[in-house]
Design an enzyme around this catalytic site. Structure first.
Site, PDB file in Angstrom:
ATOM      1  CG  HIS A 271      -6.035  -6.016 -11.033  1.00  0.00           C
ATOM      2  ND1 HIS A 271      -7.356  -5.663 -10.989  1.00  0.00           N
ATOM      3  CD2 HIS A 271      -5.417  -5.100 -11.827  1.00  0.00           C
ATOM      4  CE1 HIS A 271      -7.535  -4.562 -11.716  1.00  0.00           C
ATOM      5  NE2 HIS A 271      -6.372  -4.204 -12.238  1.00  0.00           N
TER       6      HIS A 271
ATOM      7  CD  GLU B  77      -1.649 -10.744 -14.061  1.00  0.00           C
ATOM      8  OE1 GLU B  77      -2.095 -10.526 -12.937  1.00  0.00           O
ATOM      9  OE2 GLU B  77      -0.875  -9.956 -14.650  1.00  0.00           O
TER      10      GLU B  77
ATOM     11  CG  ASP C  10      -4.501  -7.004  -4.989  1.00  0.00           C
ATOM     12  OD1 ASP C  10      -4.086  -5.944  -4.514  1.00  0.00           O
ATOM     13  OD2 ASP C  10      -3.888  -8.088  -4.906  1.00  0.00           O
TER      14      ASP C  10
END
Ligand SMILES: C[S@@+](CC[C@H](N)C(=O)[O-])C[C@H]1O[C@@H](n2cnc3c(N)ncnc32)[C@H](O)[C@@H]1O
Length: 283
Positions: A42, A115, A163
């Site tokens: 992430h 992402e 994360d």
């Protein structure tokens, strides 16, 4: 739903503990010449500008990285973190986890940064352009799916940072099933999972981090938890701190991270405290 934007929080106390720990993991991997692979499931945008309207809104960096500005720390890990950040902070910026990784890894080490948010991904790609050709890859894909597809690395050394924004209550379960899937494929993976410490005001999410850590410890791998509290855990406190669970931690990271966190709490506020506890001992 992908509405989270890390720019609101970049450089805050949670980034400090997360990135200190990640730096400690990378430093340990660099002790051997053999190449390693880093995964950031992430990744966010990679670089944050304190003068943009999102960061400037609550100025969270002021109670995080800014309180460490130009500090000459007595502990090496903290000093390395401050030295790395200072180059960016001097330009009113903060390096997110993928930029920290690409700055620290050597040319022959590999980085995969994932992402999903289209806007954040576009920024990540632009921020990675300066590092092109350095075995650094960004992927517009789901981080949990990417971890399964891209692990284990060859050679079999490396670390994963997980994360998530924890916007959805079931993201806590996604972390557990994602890590369970990775450990089946790559038993030695060193994994850092960040989590928030939330007061009762968080409703259904209250206690979710604690339940997630229990489920992660039940997977049986050696692990410790390191947490930094910046406020008292009163009913209305909201996010009163955060932590990292480190699975298969490198040797002595428990000691170096404890020392660094203890020193950090001296700079970021009189109400801050920290603790590190082994959940499954490394025998
Ligand atoms: C907390 S931020 C990451 C911050 C970054 N790790 C750092 O330390 O600089 C979480 C990011 O995850 C992204 N995200 C949310 N769900 C995702 C998913 N399933 N896969 C990949 N990225 C996701 C969000 O768009 C957001 O940019």
């Amino acid at each position: 739903m992908l509405s989270y934007q890390h720019a609101f929080h970049a450089g805050n106390h949670a980034d400090v503990i997360k990135h200190l720990c990640w730096l400690g993991v990378i430093k340990a991997l660099k002790k051997k010449d053999k190449p390693f692979t880093l995964y950031d499931s992430h990744a966010g945008a990679g670089l944050y500008d304190f003068t943009d309207s999102l960061s400037a809104k609550n100025k969270e960096y002021k109670t995080g990285v800014s309180s460490l500005s130009n500090v000459s720390a007595s502990c090496e890990l903290l000093n390395d973190y401050i030295t790395l950040c200072q180059r960016f902070v001097d330009k009113d910026a903060y390096p997110g986890s993928p930029i920290i990784s690409v700055e620290l890894k050597r040319d022959h080490d590999v980085l995969h940064a994932m992402e999903l948010h289209p806007g954040e991904y576009a920024k990540l790609e632009a921020n990675f352009a300066a590092y092109a050709g350095h075995h650094s890859h960004c992927h517009k894909r789901d981080g949990f799916e990417g971890l399964i597809a891209l692990t284990p690395p060859k050679p079999n050394r490396g670390a994963i940072l997980i994360d998530p924004p924890y916007e959805r209550a079931n993201e806590y379960d996604d972390v557990v099933s994602g890590i369970e899937g990775v450990l089946k494929r790559w038993q030695q993976a060193q994994i850092v999972v960040w989590y928030p410490l939330l007061s009762e005001r968080a409703g259904a999410k209250h206690g979710a981090s604690e339940r997630m850590c229990e489920a992660l410890s039940a997977l049986g791998a050696p692990c410790f938890k390191a947490e930094m509290q910046v406020a008292e855990n009163t009913h209305d406190a909201g996010m009163y701190g955060s932590g990292v669970m480190v699975i298969n931690p490198p040797w002595q990271l428990d000691t170096t991270l404890s020392v660094a966190m203890n020193e950090v709490t001296g700079y970021i506020g009189e109400n801050s405290t920290c603790r590190l506890v082994w959940v499954n001992e490394d025998n």
